[in-house]
Design a protein around this motif. Structure first.
Motif, PDB file in Angstrom:
ATOM      1  N   ARG A 108       0.839  -1.209   0.000  1.00  0.00           N
ATOM      2  CA  ARG A 108       0.000   0.000   0.000  1.00  0.00           C
ATOM      3  C   ARG A 108       0.867   1.249   0.000  1.00  0.00           C
ATOM      4  O   ARG A 108       0.663   2.165  -0.807  1.00  0.00           O
ATOM      5  N   GLN A 109       1.864   1.296   0.869  1.00  0.00           N
ATOM      6  CA  GLN A 109       2.735   2.466   0.957  1.00  0.00           C
ATOM      7  C   GLN A 109       3.533   2.673  -0.335  1.00  0.00           C
ATOM      8  O   GLN A 109       3.676   3.798  -0.821  1.00  0.00           O
ATOM      9  N   TRP A 110       4.037   1.571  -0.888  1.00  0.00           N
ATOM     10  CA  TRP A 110       4.840   1.686  -2.110  1.00  0.00           C
ATOM     11  C   TRP A 110       3.999   2.132  -3.294  1.00  0.00           C
ATOM     12  O   TRP A 110       4.386   3.024  -4.042  1.00  0.00           O
ATOM     13  N   LYS A 111       2.837   1.527  -3.466  1.00  0.00           N
ATOM     14  CA  LYS A 111       1.994   1.891  -4.610  1.00  0.00           C
ATOM     15  C   LYS A 111       1.461   3.311  -4.490  1.00  0.00           C
ATOM     16  O   LYS A 111       1.312   4.018  -5.487  1.00  0.00           O
ATOM     17  N   ALA A 112       1.174   3.753  -3.261  1.00  0.00           N
ATOM     18  CA  ALA A 112       0.708   5.130  -3.062  1.00  0.00           C
ATOM     19  C   ALA A 112       1.794   6.123  -3.456  1.00  0.00           C
ATOM     20  O   ALA A 112       1.513   7.195  -3.989  1.00  0.00           O
ATOM     21  N   PHE A 113       3.061   5.753  -3.228  1.00  0.00           N
ATOM     22  CA  PHE A 113       4.160   6.639  -3.602  1.00  0.00           C
ATOM     23  C   PHE A 113       4.477   6.544  -5.093  1.00  0.00           C
ATOM     24  O   PHE A 113       4.583   7.544  -5.788  1.00  0.00           O
ATOM     25  N   SER A 114       4.670   5.325  -5.590  1.00  0.00           N
ATOM     26  CA  SER A 114       5.253   5.144  -6.924  1.00  0.00           C
ATOM     27  C   SER A 114       4.268   5.319  -8.076  1.00  0.00           C
ATOM     28  O   SER A 114       4.686   5.665  -9.179  1.00  0.00           O
ATOM     29  N   LYS A 115       2.990   5.068  -7.845  1.00  0.00           N
ATOM     30  CA  LYS A 115       1.984   5.142  -8.917  1.00  0.00           C
ATOM     31  C   LYS A 115       2.502   4.377 -10.140  1.00  0.00           C
ATOM     32  O   LYS A 115       2.971   3.272 -10.014  1.00  0.00           O
ATOM     33  N   SER A 116       2.448   4.968 -11.336  1.00  0.00           N
ATOM     34  CA  SER A 116       2.976   4.252 -12.504  1.00  0.00           C
ATOM     35  C   SER A 116       4.337   4.799 -12.937  1.00  0.00           C
ATOM     36  O   SER A 116       5.008   4.194 -13.763  1.00  0.00           O
ATOM     37  N   ASN A 148      10.226 -23.375   5.450  1.00  0.00           N
ATOM     38  CA  ASN A 148      10.384 -23.993   6.773  1.00  0.00           C
ATOM     39  C   ASN A 148       9.040 -24.196   7.474  1.00  0.00           C
ATOM     40  O   ASN A 148       8.897 -23.923   8.666  1.00  0.00           O
ATOM     41  N   GLY A 149       8.045 -24.631   6.732  1.00  0.00           N
ATOM     42  CA  GLY A 149       6.743 -24.935   7.301  1.00  0.00           C
ATOM     43  C   GLY A 149       5.858 -23.729   7.584  1.00  0.00           C
ATOM     44  O   GLY A 149       4.798 -23.865   8.172  1.00  0.00           O
ATOM     45  N   ARG A 150       6.287 -22.545   7.169  1.00  0.00           N
ATOM     46  CA  ARG A 150       5.431 -21.373   7.375  1.00  0.00           C
ATOM     47  C   ARG A 150       5.247 -20.629   6.052  1.00  0.00           C
ATOM     48  O   ARG A 150       6.084 -20.698   5.163  1.00  0.00           O
ATOM     49  N   ARG A 151       4.147 -19.922   5.976  1.00  0.00           N
ATOM     50  CA  ARG A 151       3.824 -19.209   4.746  1.00  0.00           C
ATOM     51  C   ARG A 151       4.655 -17.945   4.645  1.00  0.00           C
ATOM     52  O   ARG A 151       4.822 -17.204   5.609  1.00  0.00           O
ATOM     53  N   LEU A 152       5.164 -17.688   3.439  1.00  0.00           N
ATOM     54  CA  LEU A 152       5.927 -16.482   3.164  1.00  0.00           C
ATOM     55  C   LEU A 152       5.196 -15.721   2.059  1.00  0.00           C
ATOM     56  O   LEU A 152       5.040 -16.223   0.948  1.00  0.00           O
ATOM     57  N   PHE A 153       4.741 -14.527   2.401  1.00  0.00           N
ATOM     58  CA  PHE A 153       4.044 -13.682   1.430  1.00  0.00           C
ATOM     59  C   PHE A 153       5.089 -12.960   0.586  1.00  0.00           C
ATOM     60  O   PHE A 153       6.067 -12.418   1.109  1.00  0.00           O
ATOM     61  N   HIS A 154       4.863 -12.971  -0.718  1.00  0.00           N
ATOM     62  CA  HIS A 154       5.839 -12.394  -1.657  1.00  0.00           C
ATOM     63  C   HIS A 154       5.084 -11.673  -2.767  1.00  0.00           C
ATOM     64  O   HIS A 154       4.239 -12.255  -3.433  1.00  0.00           O
ATOM     65  N   SER A 155       5.390 -10.390  -2.947  1.00  0.00           N
ATOM     66  CA  SER A 155       4.848  -9.601  -4.056  1.00  0.00           C
ATOM     67  C   SER A 155       6.021  -8.899  -4.731  1.00  0.00           C
ATOM     68  O   SER A 155       7.011  -8.564  -4.083  1.00  0.00           O
ATOM     69  N   PHE A 156       5.911  -8.676  -6.038  1.00  0.00           N
ATOM     70  CA  PHE A 156       7.020  -8.036  -6.749  1.00  0.00           C
ATOM     71  C   PHE A 156       6.525  -7.310  -7.990  1.00  0.00           C
ATOM     72  O   PHE A 156       5.472  -7.631  -8.543  1.00  0.00           O
ATOM     73  N   GLY A 157       7.313  -6.341  -8.399  1.00  0.00           N
ATOM     74  CA  GLY A 157       7.044  -5.597  -9.618  1.00  0.00           C
ATOM     75  C   GLY A 157       8.352  -5.252 -10.295  1.00  0.00           C
ATOM     76  O   GLY A 157       9.414  -5.271  -9.666  1.00  0.00           O
ATOM     77  N   THR A 158       8.294  -4.940 -11.594  1.00  0.00           N
ATOM     78  CA  THR A 158       9.498  -4.558 -12.324  1.00  0.00           C
ATOM     79  C   THR A 158       9.400  -3.113 -12.788  1.00  0.00           C
ATOM     80  O   THR A 158       8.297  -2.595 -13.041  1.00  0.00           O
ATOM     81  N   TYR A 159      10.573  -2.503 -12.897  1.00  0.00           N
ATOM     82  CA  TYR A 159      10.655  -1.073 -13.184  1.00  0.00           C
ATOM     83  C   TYR A 159      11.781  -0.809 -14.183  1.00  0.00           C
ATOM     84  O   TYR A 159      12.812  -1.474 -14.162  1.00  0.00           O
ATOM     85  N   LYS A 160      11.554   0.182 -15.044  1.00  0.00           N
ATOM     86  CA  LYS A 160      12.571   0.632 -15.995  1.00  0.00           C
ATOM     87  C   LYS A 160      13.102   1.975 -15.496  1.00  0.00           C
ATOM     88  O   LYS A 160      12.332   2.900 -15.249  1.00  0.00           O
ATOM     89  N   VAL A 161      14.426   2.070 -15.355  1.00  0.00           N
ATOM     90  CA  VAL A 161      15.073   3.284 -14.861  1.00  0.00           C
ATOM     91  C   VAL A 161      15.933   3.861 -15.985  1.00  0.00           C
ATOM     92  O   VAL A 161      16.799   3.167 -16.526  1.00  0.00           O
ATOM     93  N   GLN A 162      15.703   5.122 -16.338  1.00  0.00           N
ATOM     94  CA  GLN A 162      16.473   5.760 -17.399  1.00  0.00           C
ATOM     95  C   GLN A 162      17.731   6.405 -16.812  1.00  0.00           C
ATOM     96  O   GLN A 162      17.636   7.250 -15.920  1.00  0.00           O
ATOM     97  N   VAL A 163      18.903   5.967 -17.312  1.00  0.00           N
ATOM     98  CA  VAL A 163      20.186   6.488 -16.839  1.00  0.00           C
ATOM     99  C   VAL A 163      21.047   6.873 -18.043  1.00  0.00           C
ATOM    100  O   VAL A 163      20.670   6.621 -19.191  1.00  0.00           O
TER     101      VAL A 163
END
Length: 191
Positions: A108-116, A148-163
């Motif tokens: 929530r915090q990341w998407k509110a900041f980064s938008k598109s 290790n017997g416990r659930r791990l929540f994982h979300s990810f996105g990809t980004y293009k950075v112009q340098v």
């Protein structure tokens, strides 16, 4: 001296930004920079990992024309600088948590900041402040798993950075300073 921005500079900038933007219980989230030659092993959740995927030369942003830095009329010479080479760096940002509430808070915090898209403040190799345009690939995904017997929540996105790679390559070239007066015959209009 080089004024380039490359993976190292973007890694540092992303890490600082993510620690500033994402807070869990009022504290900055842990951010790690993944290295391709190292195993990704941690149990200190929640955390965010940054991974540089690949780079691509950006032909559309490239201008092959050199830039005139200075001219010496006494020596009839110019100092030219090669144009910077534009690249797109592709990154994956992963969010990891053992609690769904932590995952929801981070995304929530990341998407509110980064938008598109957003501008990333970066220091180049000469420590000059720059701003790099970052574009979300709009492919935010979930890939939860068991560890290790416990659930791990994982979300990810990809980004293009112009340098740009700006190595400040200078060349001294001769400068034309004399052009003779040339008379062009004017055509008559039939008078």
């Amino acid at each position: 001296m080089s004024e380039s921005v490359w993976f190292e500079q973007v890694d540092i900038a992303f890490k600082k930004l993510l620690q500033r933007v994402i807070q869990i219980d009022g504290k900055p989230v842990k951010v790690v920079i993944r290295k391709p030659d190292e195993d990704f092993n941690t149990e200190d959740y929640p955390l965010v990992s940054i991974y540089n995927l690949y780079d691509r030369f950006s032909k559309i942003r490239y201008s092959s024309e050199p830039i005139v830095i200075s001219k010496n009329e006494e020596a009839n010479s110019l100092v030219l600088e090669d144009s910077a080479l534009p690249f797109d760096l592709f990154y994956q940002i992963d969010f990891w948590a053992t609690l769904q509430t932590d995952m929801n808070s981070m995304t929530r915090q990341w998407k509110a900041f980064s938008k598109s898209w957003f501008n990333l403040d970066v220091s180049d190799m000469s420590d000059i402040a720059r701003s790099c345009f970052v574009l979300s690939r709009n492919d935010f995904n979930k890939s939860d798993l068991m560890q290790n017997g416990r659930r791990l929540f994982h979300s990810f996105g990809t980004y293009k950075v112009q340098v740009e790679l700006d190595e400040k390559v200078h060349n001294v070239v001769p400068m034309v300073t004399y052009t003779p007066d040339v008379k062009v015959n004017e055509e008559s209009d039939g008078d």
